[in-house]
Write a protein that holds these residues in place. Sequence first.
Motif, PDB file in Angstrom:
ATOM      1  N   ALA A 118       0.856  -1.194   0.000  1.00 56.47           N
ATOM      2  CA  ALA A 118       0.000   0.000   0.000  1.00 56.47           C
ATOM      3  C   ALA A 118       0.890   1.241   0.000  1.00 56.47           C
ATOM      4  O   ALA A 118       1.715   1.426   0.895  1.00 56.47           O
ATOM      5  CB  ALA A 118      -0.919   0.008   1.206  1.00 56.47           C
ATOM      6  N   GLN A 122      -3.843   6.275   3.155  1.00 61.37           N
ATOM      7  CA  GLN A 122      -5.226   6.233   2.714  1.00 61.37           C
ATOM      8  C   GLN A 122      -5.538   4.915   2.014  1.00 61.37           C
ATOM      9  O   GLN A 122      -6.595   4.302   2.245  1.00 61.37           O
ATOM     10  CB  GLN A 122      -5.522   7.408   1.773  1.00 61.37           C
ATOM     11  CG  GLN A 122      -6.980   7.487   1.316  1.00 61.37           C
ATOM     12  CD  GLN A 122      -7.944   7.615   2.479  1.00 61.37           C
ATOM     13  OE1 GLN A 122      -7.654   8.261   3.493  1.00 61.37           O
ATOM     14  NE2 GLN A 122      -9.096   6.960   2.373  1.00 61.37           N
ATOM     15  N   GLU A 123      -4.621   4.457   1.166  1.00 61.44           N
ATOM     16  CA  GLU A 123      -4.837   3.172   0.501  1.00 61.44           C
ATOM     17  C   GLU A 123      -4.896   2.044   1.523  1.00 61.44           C
ATOM     18  O   GLU A 123      -5.709   1.115   1.405  1.00 61.44           O
ATOM     19  CB  GLU A 123      -3.719   2.899  -0.503  1.00 61.44           C
ATOM     20  CG  GLU A 123      -3.886   1.572  -1.243  1.00 61.44           C
ATOM     21  CD  GLU A 123      -2.727   1.235  -2.162  1.00 61.44           C
ATOM     22  OE1 GLU A 123      -2.658   0.080  -2.627  1.00 61.44           O
ATOM     23  OE2 GLU A 123      -1.872   2.123  -2.403  1.00 61.44           O
ATOM     24  N   GLU A 126      -8.276   2.100   3.142  1.00 65.06           N
ATOM     25  CA  GLU A 126      -9.313   1.615   2.227  1.00 65.06           C
ATOM     26  C   GLU A 126      -9.336   0.098   2.180  1.00 65.06           C
ATOM     27  O   GLU A 126     -10.406  -0.523   2.088  1.00 65.06           O
ATOM     28  CB  GLU A 126      -9.072   2.191   0.831  1.00 65.06           C
ATOM     29  CG  GLU A 126      -9.359   3.692   0.731  1.00 65.06           C
ATOM     30  CD  GLU A 126      -8.910   4.290  -0.585  1.00 65.06           C
ATOM     31  OE1 GLU A 126      -8.366   3.546  -1.426  1.00 65.06           O
ATOM     32  OE2 GLU A 126      -9.100   5.510  -0.778  1.00 65.06           O
ATOM     33  N   ARG A 127      -8.169  -0.525   2.252  1.00 68.83           N
ATOM     34  CA  ARG A 127      -8.127  -1.985   2.268  1.00 68.83           C
ATOM     35  C   ARG A 127      -8.742  -2.538   3.547  1.00 68.83           C
ATOM     36  O   ARG A 127      -9.403  -3.577   3.539  1.00 68.83           O
ATOM     37  CB  ARG A 127      -6.688  -2.481   2.128  1.00 68.83           C
ATOM     38  CG  ARG A 127      -6.045  -2.186   0.788  1.00 68.83           C
ATOM     39  CD  ARG A 127      -4.730  -2.948   0.662  1.00 68.83           C
ATOM     40  NE  ARG A 127      -3.915  -2.475  -0.440  1.00 68.83           N
ATOM     41  CZ  ARG A 127      -2.757  -2.999  -0.788  1.00 68.83           C
ATOM     42  NH1 ARG A 127      -2.264  -4.023  -0.099  1.00 68.83           N
ATOM     43  NH2 ARG A 127      -2.060  -2.512  -1.808  1.00 68.83           N
TER      44      ARG A 127
END
Length: 563
Positions: A118, A122-123, A126-127
């Motif tokens: 990641a 933020q990513e 999101e996961r």
Amino acid sequence: MLRRLGGLFGAVLLLAAVAGCTKRGPEAGGDAPPAGTTVYVASRVRTLDADRPVVAALAVRDGKVLATGSKEEVLAAAGENARVVDLGDATVVPGLTDAHGHLSGLGSGLVTVDLEGAATKQETLERVVSAPQTAYQGEWLIGSGWDQNDWPEKAFPSRADLDAKHPKTPVALSRVDGHALWVNSEALRRAKITRDTKDPAGGRVLRGPDGEPTGILVDNAMDLVSAVLPLPTDAQFEARLAAALARSAQAGLTGVHDAGMDLRTFRLLQRWDGEGKLTLRIYAMADGLTADRETYLKEGPFQGKLLTMRAVKLMMDGALGSRGAALHQDYSDEPGHKGLLVLTPEEYERRVRAFMSKGFQVCTHAIGDRANTLVLDALTRAAEATGSKDGRHRVEHAQVMRLEDIDRLGKSGFIASVQPTHATSDMPWAEARVGPERIRGAYAWQRLKASGAVLALGSDFPVERPDVLGGLYAARTRQDARGQPEAGWYADQRLSGQEALEGFTVGAAYASFAEGQRGQLKPGMDADFVALSVDPVDAPVAELPGAKVRLTVVAGAEVYRAP
């Protein structure tokens, strides 16, 4: 490098994509090996036998190598009823062994929240929000693989980041190295961690300016959470290990040195070994950190069919990425902080002597230069006191070392168990941690070899991927997958193609007392081998990351064949 917390993370499904292309051994209900002899013919067979280093074929009978040589020679030795398997343009190499991995953690990572790679916080978040149902263990949401060093801000995250979407569900996310845990406020509440909680010995509860816990727990502080995590069910537990075995075979591994096995995992693998359900050779290191060590000390070493336990895994310090590695001097990027010792030197040496006296090989996680000094000091004294100087004791990682300690490691006959992909993962920030002088003794594979140390190569999966082709590439290039840096990171320490292959074969065999049985393809030795789409020694190194495993054979049984 992975800590025992990963052993609590459950898995509930054997991944269909992995299991569907993996075959069990004959006793496990998979395709039984044909009666008689099988001859494998390939573009080349790298035997690592100095007398016949490259041949065209090998014959297998009763789980052993019967003959190697030209196709005509091997067919003559095999007899007229032999089965012949033509592997085309593949290169066959001796069985590849990961000398430092964590099967339980690998299986868990296959079905919980995967945060590896990641690129931003933020990513990562999101996961977590899109986590599959299999990521839950009881009420807890589990994940692993985040690395703040990959994010633009390079800073540790906080509990507030998780609270926004998960205010009432406890969340526990292990850092990529397994030496730090990111939790939310609900997890802190259930673990009873407050501003008044003292840092445990060998651990840190990171705190904000207000004194409140930030949600980051380092090394032994993670135990505060693991103590309240629900254990995986038997079904979760077995599925996790089955998934790890399948993934290992797919990666081209015929063996794994499991670095710190808890008693529950060992008992399950003992049962599977007795039932013929194992698909790879497992050289287990007993968990020497938890209370399980008392049972291991009482029972002593174990030898089964494909399962061996004659080693113990201890841990001296934390990891460099979370600044838990124990250094002689301050971190270059955190003045006033020298890292953490997971065990006191006195307690470490006490455990070393106890296990040596019972005939165990001692394998110790040591990342920082101070940790490595303390380990070498204690191993030297204990080996002398217990008469275990020929015990092939191992330093796991041997990652940042003083130059004089590198020389001492080799001259003492200790084994350097190192992981090539750690160097290529850590190279963007490692020098910032230790500075330009100490980095000369970091990830220093050629210096270790020059000292006389045997190198046993691994990945430390799931910290890194178990794909051994990536390890061979990193060992030869010290570059990332894009070929950067162009000249290689401290390129004078990279290994040749031959040295890299030897590290995953003969080096790993020697490190597990199996050099007379495995690591080479010679008549009478175990028929463990792998067919690859490229020659790992002579092919252009840029071809390695995209290469394929075509066949994995353990004790003569085909445990994986590419679709």
